[in-house]
Design an enzyme around this catalytic site. Structure first.
Site, PDB file in Angstrom:
ATOM      1  N   LYS A 394      -5.880   7.663  -2.329  1.00 51.74           N
ATOM      2  CA  LYS A 394      -6.764   6.991  -1.356  1.00 51.74           C
ATOM      3  C   LYS A 394      -7.809   7.957  -0.807  1.00 51.74           C
ATOM      4  O   LYS A 394      -9.007   7.658  -0.788  1.00 51.74           O
ATOM      5  CB  LYS A 394      -5.917   6.426  -0.205  1.00 51.74           C
ATOM      6  CG  LYS A 394      -4.894   5.388  -0.646  1.00 51.74           C
ATOM      7  CD  LYS A 394      -4.130   4.818   0.520  1.00 51.74           C
ATOM      8  CE  LYS A 394      -3.282   5.860   1.225  1.00 51.74           C
ATOM      9  NZ  LYS A 394      -2.230   6.425   0.374  1.00 51.74           N
ATOM     10  N   SER A 711      12.410 -12.756  -1.782  1.00 56.14           N
ATOM     11  CA  SER A 711      12.322 -12.775  -3.246  1.00 56.14           C
ATOM     12  C   SER A 711      13.676 -12.729  -3.937  1.00 56.14           C
ATOM     13  O   SER A 711      13.744 -12.903  -5.155  1.00 56.14           O
ATOM     14  CB  SER A 711      11.450 -11.610  -3.733  1.00 56.14           C
ATOM     15  OG  SER A 711      12.047 -10.379  -3.389  1.00 56.14           O
ATOM     16  N   LYS A 754       7.726  -4.746  -9.853  1.00 54.81           N
ATOM     17  CA  LYS A 754       9.043  -5.255 -10.245  1.00 54.81           C
ATOM     18  C   LYS A 754       9.193  -5.290 -11.767  1.00 54.81           C
ATOM     19  O   LYS A 754      10.238  -4.908 -12.311  1.00 54.81           O
ATOM     20  CB  LYS A 754       9.253  -6.652  -9.664  1.00 54.81           C
ATOM     21  CG  LYS A 754       9.392  -6.683  -8.149  1.00 54.81           C
ATOM     22  CD  LYS A 754       9.496  -8.111  -7.629  1.00 54.81           C
ATOM     23  CE  LYS A 754       9.631  -8.146  -6.113  1.00 54.81           C
ATOM     24  NZ  LYS A 754       9.696  -9.524  -5.573  1.00 54.81           N
TER      25      LYS A 754
END
Length: 825
Positions: A394, A711, A754
Site C-alpha cells: 500500500k 460463510s 478461500k
C-alpha cells in the site's frame, strides 16, 4: 576552616559584640547564687567557641576588656571558659554547657604595630584541664564557677599515636590542597607530635555545629575523640571536594561564556574595520524577505503584523523567538502553485509494473484516476484509500505514483495519533507550539503539489484532546481543503493541488464521514505464485544489495523459495518472506567472509533447516477420508484464506445443540438455522431415527482463535446432515456460503483467498453460492485449472452434491384460511 581562621583573628571585644553577648556578661542567670565553695575559678565567657585541652590561643583586646579580664582571673591567672548554649528569649537568661576548660594567661603585651587604632593588648592563652561545673556563683561582682577536674583517658600506644597522627596529617594535607593561604596553619598542625596537641590545633577548623564540638570535648577517651575528629575531617574533605568541583565547572562555563562574548566582540570590531557589518535590524530583514516571497495578501498582512510586533520586542526577549519561528515557518512553506507536469500514462503504467507484481485491478484503478487528472487539469478529485493486509504494497504504491507523476513524495504516519493538534497544529499561546503534521509535510515537500501519503489512518484514536479523524475531514475534502486552517499558522493554506493517498488495514475502524470522502481500493493477499514472482524480481535483489552481495555470490533455488513461502512464512504480504531471505543472506555472507566458500553459494530446499531452523508455519492438508460428521469449510483471515474442519458428534440428550471452538454470535446463529433446516428438510429421512433423543455437539478446531461470520452456514448444515445420516463427505470437497431459513444459499466474501487456500490444501471440488461464481475471475488460472467449482442455489443442491441426498420438493402447506377457521374454536 577559613571562617575559623577569621574568627581567630577577631578581637575579644569584636567577637562579643558580633555575637550579641557583651550585654549578657553582667546578667544573673537563673542558676546563679552567692554561695562560696572551694575549687572555684572566675568565668571567662567566649561565645561560639569550644576549645580542647592543650590549645594555645591568642586574643586581641582593648584596654577596658583587658582590665575586666585581668580582674576576672585568679591570682594564678587562671579562669574557666564556658560557652553559652542558648539565650532564652524575653528574659535575657543564659544557659551554659556544664563542661568547660581551665584557661591560663601566659603573657600580656601591648600592641603597638598600628598607632591609628585604639590601644589594644595581645593575650597569649593556654587551655589546661577539662572541668565539670557544679554551680555558677557571683562573687565581688564577678561570676565564679564551682568545679571539679575531669581527667582524660589517654592510653594510646606509640603505634596508635603514629597511626592517628598519620591519618590526621594526610587528611589535613588533602583539605589544604583545596584551600588557598593555609600553608602556615598546615605546617603548625603537622609540626605537633603529640596527638592531643594535634587535635587541639585541628579542632577550631572543624565545620560542625557548636553542640557537636561540645560532645567531642565531653568525651573521656582521647582515642575515641581522635577517631571521631578524623571521621569529621574526611567528611569535610569530601564536601569541600564536591564544592570545588562544582565551582570548577561553573568557572569553566563562565570562562567559555566570557570567551564567546569576547570573540563576538572581536568579530564585530573586525567586521567594522572591513566594512562588513550588517546593521540591518531583524525586522527589516523579515520585511524584505516577505516582500520578495510574494505571499498571498492575507498571509502577507499576517506576517507583517508579526514583524511589527518583533520591532517592539527587546533583545533576547522570549516572545522574539516565538515570532521568529512563526515567520520562518511562513517563509519556508510553498505558497505558489506549481505547474503540474503532463501526466504520461504510459510511463505511469511502466512505473507501476516495474515496482509491483500483480495487483492488476489496483493498477487499473490508479491508471483510471490518473487519466481523469490528465483530462480535468485542476483539482485532483476523489482521494484514494488503499485498504489491505500488512505487507501488500500500500505505502510503496504511493511512492510509485509520485515517481510516475514526477512530484515530491511525502509520507506521514498517523498510527497511534490521538490528538487533534497533531493534524491542525498547536495555537501559539502554548509553550513550544508547532504546526501540525500536514503543514510540516508541506514544508518538507517544498512544493504545493506533492503526493502525500497518510499512512495507517485506521490506527488513529479519540482522546480528551479531540478526535484527529474529524480534523482529517477538512484535509481530505476537495471542497474544503483549498483553505485549510492550521491553528499555528492562523491563515488559510491551499491543499487542493496535493495528491492525497490514505492507507489502512481495515475499514471498520475508519469513521463513516471520513470513509465517505475516500475512493476505496482494496488490495488482496498475494497468492503463493505472486509471492514467488515478487521474491525473484524484487526481494532477492533488494536483500543482496542491502548485504553487499551480488547475484554471483548467492543463488536461491526455485524449490527453496517455494519452501520459504509455504513452510517459513504465513502472511498476506511479503515482509516475512523478505526477512527469511535476509537471514539466508547473512548466513551466506558469513560463509564467504569466514570460510571463503566457493561462489556462487547455492541454497536449496534441503539447506533451509540448517540456516533457518524448524519450519515456522503449517497449513492444514486434507486427509485421505473423513468420517461421518466431519466436513471441510473455507474461511477468510487477515493473512489470507484457510480451510476449516467442522466436527460433530451425537450425544444422549434432548435434542440440544452444543457449540465449542470460540464461535461468534453470527456463527452460532448459523448453526441454529442449520439444525432447523435439518429437522424440516430431512423429516422423512429421519422418521425412523431417534434423533429427537440426542444432543448434537459441534466443534471447530483451533479453539484458541475466535471465529465468526455467516460463510460457514452450508458447512454446518452439511456436517449435521452427514452426522445424522451417517454418511461421510469426500475429504477433497470443500464449501462456503451463508444459508437462510428458507433453504437459500447466499453469497459471501473472500472467495479468492478461500479458493487459493483450498487449492494449497489439496481440495479438488468447491461448492460456491451461485452469485459468487463471478468472483472466480479474480482467482489465478493456475489455481482454477486444477479445481472444479459447482454453483449452489439451495441447501437441497448442497446436500445432493455432498451426500447424494435427494430431498422431496419443499412445498408450502396448501390450506386455505376458511379451512383453518373451521377447525379454530
Amino acid at each position: 576552616m577559613t571562617q575559623e581562621m577569621e574568627n581567630e583573628n577577631l578581637s575579644f571585644t569584636q567577637q562579643l559584640r558580633k555575637d550579641g553577648f557583651i550585654k549578657d556578661i553582667d546578667t544573673n542567670p537563673t542558676c546563679f547564687d552567692d554561695t562560696d565553695s572551694q575549687n572555684q575559678l572566675p568565668i571567662i565567657f567566649i561565645p561560639n567557641t569550644i576549645l580542647l585541652p592543650h590549645t594555645d590561643i591568642t586574643l586581641n583586646l582593648d584596654k577596658q576588656h583587658t582590665d575586666n579580664l585581668l580582674h576576672t582571673v585568679d591570682d594564678n591567672n587562671h579562669g574557666i571558659i564556658l560557652t553559652p548554649k542558648k539565650l532564652e528569649e524575653g528574659n535575657g537568661n543564659v544557659e551554659f554547657y556544664d563542661v568547660g576548660v581551665i584557661l591560663e594567661i601566659k603573657s600580656l603585651t601591648e600592641d603597638k604595630e598600628n598607632e591609628l587604632l585604639p590601644e589594644e593588648y595581645v593575650l597569649e592563652l593556654k587551655v589546661k584541664d577539662k572541668v565539670y561545673v557544679n554551680k555558677i556563683l557571683k562573687k565581688d561582682g564577678f561570676f565564679h564557677a564551682q568545679y571539679k577536674i575531669l581527667p582524660e583517658e589517654n592510653t594510646l600506644t606509640e603505634d596508635e599515636i603514629t597511626e592517628l597522627n598519620k591519618n590526621i596529617d594526610e587528611t589535613v594535607l588533602e583539605i589544604a590542597k583545596f584551600l588557598p593561604n593555609t600553608d602556615k596553619y598546615t605546617r603548625k598542625i603537622l609540626g605537633k607530635l603529640d596527638t592531643q596537641d594535634k587535635l587541639a590545633e585541628v579542632f577550631p577548623f572543624l565545620k560542625v555545629p557548636i553542640n557537636k564540638k561540645q560532645e567531642l570535648l565531653e568525651l573521656d577517651s582521647v582515642k575515641i575523640r581522635a577517631l571521631k575528629v578524623i571521621q569529621l575531617l574526611l567528611e569535610q574533605k569530601d564536601a569541600i571536594g564536591i564544592q570545588m568541583e562544582l565551582a570548577k565547572k561553573l568557572n569553566k562555563k563562565m570562562n567559555e561564556t566570557h570567551k564567546n562574548t569576547l570573540l563576538r566582540e572581536q568579530m564585530k570590531l573586525i567586521q567594522e574595520e572591513l566594512n562588513m557589518t550588517d546593521d540591518t535590524p531583524a525586522h527589516k530583514t523579515y520585511r524584505e524577505r516577505i516582500k520578495d516571497a510574494q505571499l498571498p495578501k492575507e498571509v502577507e498582512e499576517a506576517a507583517l503584523e508579526e514583524v511589527t510586533k518583533l520591532e517592539r520586542q527587546g533583545q533576547n526577549n522570549a516572545e522574539e523567538n516565538i515570532i521568529r519561528n512563526y515567520l520562518d515557518t511562513i517563509l519556508q512553506l510553498p505558497w505558489h502553485k506549481e505547474e503540474n507536469p503532463t501526466i504520461d500514462i504510459v510511463k505511469a503504467k511502466k512505473q507501476l509494473n516495474d515496482d509491483h507484481y500483480g495487483l492488476k485491478k489496483v493498477k487499473t484503478r490508479i491508471i483510471q484516476h490518473l487519466t481523469v487528472l490528465k483530462m480535468k487539469k485542476d483539482k485532483q478529485g476523489s482521494i484514494l484509500l488503499f485498504v489491505g493486509p500488512p505487507g501488500t504494497g500500500k505505502t510503496s504504491l504511493g511512492k510509485s505514483i509520485a515517481a510516475a507523476l514526477e512530484r515530491p513524495y511525502v509520507r506521514v504516519s498517523l498510527g497511534g495519533v490521538n490528538d487533534e493538534s497533531e493534524i491542525r497544529g498547536h495555537r501559539r499561546t502554548y509553550l513550544g507550539a508547532l504546526p501540525g503534521r500536514i503543514i510540516n509535510g508541506m514544508k518538507k515537500a517544498g512544493k504545493t503539489n506533492p503526493v502525500f501519503v497518510l499512512d495507517e489512518i485506521d490506527k488513529m484514536t479519540e482522546s480528551l484532546n479531540g478526535n484527529p479523524t474529524s480534523a482529517l475531514l477538512e484535509v481530505l475534502d476537495p471542497e474544503q481543503n483549498d483553505s485549510f486552517s492550521d491553528n499555528y499558522l492562523e491563515v488559510p493554506y491551499d491543499l487542493s493541488d496535493v495528491f492525497f493517498i490514505g492507507t489502512a488495514n481495515s475499514l471498520q475502524d475508519i469513521p463513516g464521514p471520513l470513509r465517505d470522502r475516500l475512493e476505496i481500493i482494496e488490495l488482496d493477499s498475494y497468492t503463493n505464485t505472486e509471492k514467488h514472482h515478487i521474491a525473484d524480481e524484487h526481494l532477492i535483489k533488494e536483500v543482496l544489495l542491502e548485504h553487499g552481495l551480488t547475484e554471483d555470490d548467492l543463488k536461491i533455488t526455485y524449490d527453496a523459495i517455494d519452501c520459504l513461502i509455504e513452510k517459513y512464512t504465513r502472511e498476506s504480504g511479503v515482509r516475512g518472506l523478505k526477512r527469511e531471505i535476509a537471514a539466508i543472506a547473512r548466513y551466506v555472507t558469513e560463509k564467504i567472509v569466514v570460510d571463503n566458500v566457493e561462489r556462487p553459494y547455492v541454497v536449496d530446499e534441503n539447506m533451509l533447516y540448517d540456516i533457518l531452523g524448524h519450519e515456522k508455519s503449517h497449513y492444514d492438508k486434507v486427509p485421505d477420508s473423513n468420517p461421518p460428521g466431519v466436513v471441510t469449510g473455507l474461511a477468510w483471515t487477515p493473512i489470507g484464506g484457510d480451510i476449516l474442519f467442522i466436527e460433530a458428534v451425537l450425544l444422549p440428550g434432548e435434542e440440544k445443540l452444543k457449540l465449542t471452538g470460540q464461535l461468534g454470535d453470527v456463527m452460532k446463529e448459523s448453526a441454529q438455522i442449520a439444525q432447523s433446516l435439518i429437522k424440516s428438510r430431512l423429516a422423512t429421512v429421519l422418521k425412523d431415527s431417534d434423533i429427537e433423543k440426542r444432543d448434537i455437539h459441534i466443534h471447530v478446531p483451533a479453539g484458541s482463535i475466535p471465529k465468526d461470520g455467516p460463510s460457514a452456514g452450508v458447512t454446518l448444515l452439511t456436517t449435521i446432515a452427514s452426522l445424522v445420516t451417517n454418511t461421510p463427505v469426500d475429504s477433497t470437497l470443500a464449501m462456503t456460503g451463508e444459508i437462510s431459513l428458507r433453504g437459500k444459499v447466499l453469497p459471501v466474501g473472500g472467495i479468492k483467498e478461500k479458493v487459493i487456500a483450498a487449492h494449497r490444501s489439496g481440495i479438488k471440488t468447491v461448492l460456491l453460492p451461485e452469485e459468487n461464481m463471478k468472483d472466480l475471475d479474480d482467482v489465478p488460472c493456475e489455481v482454477k485449472d486444477d479445481m472444479t467449482f459447482k454453483p449452489m442455489k439451495t441447501v437441497d443442491e448442497v446436500l445432493y452434491e455432498a451426500l447424494g441426498l435427494k430431498l422431496p420438493e419443499n412445498k408450502p402447506l396448501n390450506i386455505s384460511i376458511d379451512e383453518i377457521n373451521k377447525v379454530t374454536p
